[in-house]
Design a protein around this motif. Structure first.
Motif, short mmCIF file in Angstrom:
data_model
loop_
_atom_site.label_atom_id
_atom_site.label_comp_id
_atom_site.label_asym_id
_atom_site.label_seq_id
_atom_site.Cartn_x
_atom_site.Cartn_y
_atom_site.Cartn_z
N ASN A 20 2.38 7.90 13.49
CA ASN A 20 1.17 7.43 12.81
C ASN A 20 1.03 8.04 11.42
OD1 ASN A 20 0.52 10.01 13.44
ND2 ASN A 20 -1.18 9.53 14.83
N TYR A 21 2.18 8.46 10.85
CA TYR A 21 2.16 9.00 9.48
C TYR A 21 3.45 8.57 8.77
CZ TYR A 21 5.29 12.36 11.70
OH TYR A 21 6.33 12.92 12.38
N PRO A 22 3.42 8.50 7.43
CA PRO A 22 4.65 8.14 6.71
C PRO A 22 5.61 9.33 6.69
CG PRO A 22 2.85 8.53 5.16
CD PRO A 22 2.26 8.70 6.53
N LYS A 46 10.44 3.44 -1.48
CA LYS A 46 9.30 3.48 -0.58
C LYS A 46 9.09 2.09 0.01
CE LYS A 46 5.36 6.19 -0.21
NZ LYS A 46 4.47 7.14 -0.85
N ALA A 54 0.83 -1.19 0.00
CA ALA A 54 0.00 0.00 0.00
C ALA A 54 0.87 1.25 0.00
CB ALA A 54 -0.90 0.01 1.23
N ASP A 55 0.57 2.16 -0.87
CA ASP A 55 1.21 3.47 -0.85
C ASP A 55 0.43 4.30 0.16
OD1 ASP A 55 2.05 6.04 -1.23
OD2 ASP A 55 2.30 5.79 -3.40
N LEU A 56 1.04 4.56 1.31
CA LEU A 56 0.31 5.26 2.36
C LEU A 56 0.41 6.78 2.22
CD1 LEU A 56 1.21 2.95 5.39
CD2 LEU A 56 -0.77 2.83 3.89
N PRO A 63 1.77 -0.24 9.94
CA PRO A 63 1.38 1.10 10.39
C PRO A 63 0.97 1.15 11.85
CG PRO A 63 0.39 0.62 8.26
CD PRO A 63 1.08 -0.64 8.70
N GLN A 76 6.10 1.04 7.55
CA GLN A 76 5.49 0.83 6.24
C GLN A 76 4.97 2.16 5.70
OE1 GLN A 76 2.25 -1.96 6.23
NE2 GLN A 76 1.90 -1.78 4.02
N GLY A 77 5.26 2.46 4.45
CA GLY A 77 4.84 3.73 3.85
C GLY A 77 5.93 4.79 3.89
#
Ligand code: CU
Length: 504
Positions: free
Chosen positions: A70-72, A160, A43-45, A193, A112-113
């Motif tokens: 909680n964010y990329p 990524k 998944a591309d977050l 995530p 991840q992301g």
């Protein structure tokens, strides 16, 4: 002879059984967020947010702290390739090629992301160019094509992290096998995530196979042996790159009633690992580093270029021996590590010693002590007779005492005594040396009693080990004394084995 042979074999298998009996299954489950997690599709977050972050890298067995983001983000990783000589065993050195100065290389942890900006440096005093292939990268070569780096240079590429999981990274510069065999591998964790479930301890352990021109524990500097590597016949199989990297005061630690997570990688280059912790059951394993865990596992297979996440709960104090259960690798090639658990006994789960049995980790310890005594003496030049006796005594415990007993008395009718042995006293030195080197079969008489059995050859012993063992035996338990040098052993080893007849 065959009756005696079967007695020997029966004794050997009893020892094996005693060694492998572990604890009962503990009914303790770890929090199971990973079990409930949805199938992780690549998944591309979204684009990276906030300021770029510099990744914290750690040396084994340590793992960077959990990510509470909680964010990329954009994460900058800086890794330097360093070629350096280090001990592979006591008194034995090897020229390693490393990511970050250690084998395995520095542990990398991202989310991840995340968008990872990777900087690979190659130290100015390196002799070889290197690159990096990360199995967590989506793209041709996993980064290898973009990261070829000559000595004194730096290269940069960006990827990524699309898939969560635990991934191997390694050098992929030709000859690839040689770069990996020299220690060029490590792990990168891509956290999901929601993060990893909380545990009390996280450790980083990675297996690798090593190929030296000399034998296992042959002292001095040992170069890489390409032929042995092609034949997949390793001299050493090791956790964290060095014999004893995770034993003694370097053992991993925990307390009772704690949760432990191991990130276990296998750099290879050749062998597949049957990873096992003696006396523990893995409550949960993310096999092959995949998302969906398996539960209640005894031994997990870790492919070359693969990894797993292993979790268990500690219930009973003691030393837990981690091995590659292809068991000769553990006791004859070094694939042995220890997790030391301190805390309260729990007799309801494990009674402690009710029968007299040989405990594996106690047998491993004297062996390592013997090696360090011999190595110290070796470093100092020649060994005095007393040093030989001291080193031989330590080694006897793990090698000969299984049959001849620690006090040298043997077992009546099965294993002849070495204590006050008239057989021993009557042998010339060369024949004495040939006994551990080539073994002994056929009828012999020791102190008036007949033995017609088989002593297997101890081909794993080096010349100095045989010399020290025999010097110890000759000077113990009322035997007549004497000294055997490693040069004398080397001479006998070079000759063909004597014929094994009924007459000695
Ligand atoms: Cu390389």
């Amino acid at each position: 002879m065959s009756r005696m042979l079967s007695t020997v074999l029966a004794a050997a298998s009893m020892l094996a059984l005693a060694a492998c009996s572990g604890k009962q299954a503990a009914d303790v489950a770890l929090p199971s967020a990973a079990a409930a997690a949805p199938l992780a599709a690549p998944a591309d977050l979204g684009p990276p947010q906030g300021e770029p972050i510099h990744a914290v890298l750690t040396s084994p067995p340590h793992v960077p702290p959990p990510i509470h983001r909680n964010y990329p983000a954009k994460v900058i990783v800086e890794l330097e390739v360093i070629e350096k000589e280090m001990p592979i065993s006591e008194g034995v050195t090897y020229t390693y090629w490393t990511f970050g100065g250690t084998v395995p290389g520095s542990f990398i942890r991202v989310r991840q992301g995340d968008t990872v900006e990777f900087h690979l440096k190659n130290a100015p005093d390196s002799k070889m160019p290197h690159n990096i292939d990360l199995h967590g990268v989506t793209g041709p070569g996993g980064g290898a094509a973009s990261s070829f780096t000559a000595p004194g240079h730096e290269s940069q590429f960006t990827f990524k992290a699309l898939n969560a999981g635990i991934y191997v990274y390694h050098c992929a510069t030709a000859p690839v096998g040689m770069h990996i065999a020299n220690g060029m591998y490590g792990l990168i964790l891509v956290e999901p995530p929601e993060g990893m479930p909380k545990v009390d301890h996280e450790y980083y352990v990675m297996q690798g196979d090593f190929y030296t021109t000399g034998k296992y524990r042959q002292k001095g500097h040992q170069p890489f042996d390409m032929e042995k590597a092609i034949d997949e016949n390793p001299t050493y199989v090791l956790f964290n790159g060095h014999e004893g990297a995770l034993t003694g005061d370097k053992a991993l630690t925990a307390r009772t009633n704690e949760s432990v997570r191991l990130y276990i990688g296998n750099g290879g280059p050749n062998l597949v690992s049957s990873f096992h912790v003696i006396g523990e059951i893995f409550d949960r394993v993310q096999q092959e580093g995949g998302t969906h865990p398996q539960e209640n596992v005894q031994t997990t297979l870790i492919p070359a270029g693969g990894a797993a996440i292993v979790e268990f709960h500690t219930d009973v104090p003691g030393s837990y021996v981690m091995v590659d259960h292809s068991i000769f690798r553990a006791f004859n090639k070094g694939a042995l590590a220890i997790l030391k658990v301190d805390g309260q006994e729990n007799k309801a789960i494990y009674s402690g010693k009710e029968v007299d049995s040989v405990y594996l980790s106690e047998r491993a310890e004297p062996n390592l002590k013997a090696v360090s005594v011999a190595a110290r003496a070796h470093a100092a030049g020649t060994l005095s007779k007393d040093e030989q006796i001291a080193a031989g005594k330590q080694l006897f415990t793990g090698t000969c005492s299984v049959c001849h007993q620690a006090n040298g008395e043997g077992l009546p009718g099965v294993f002849p005594p070495l204590a006050r042995s008239d057989y021993l006293a009557g042998q010339d030195k060369n024949h004495l040396i040939s006994i551990p080197l080539h073994g002994l079969t056929g009828r012999i008489t020791v102190n008036g009693k007949d033995y017609d059995s088989v002593m297997p050859p101890m081909t794993q012993l080096t010349d100095d080990e045989v010399a020290n063992l025999l010097t110890y035996v000759l000077n113990s338990w009322g035997n007549a004394g004497g000294q055997v040098s490693k040069e004398e052993v080397a001479k006998v080893r070079a000759q063909p084995a004597p014929p094994q007849t009924a007459e000695h």
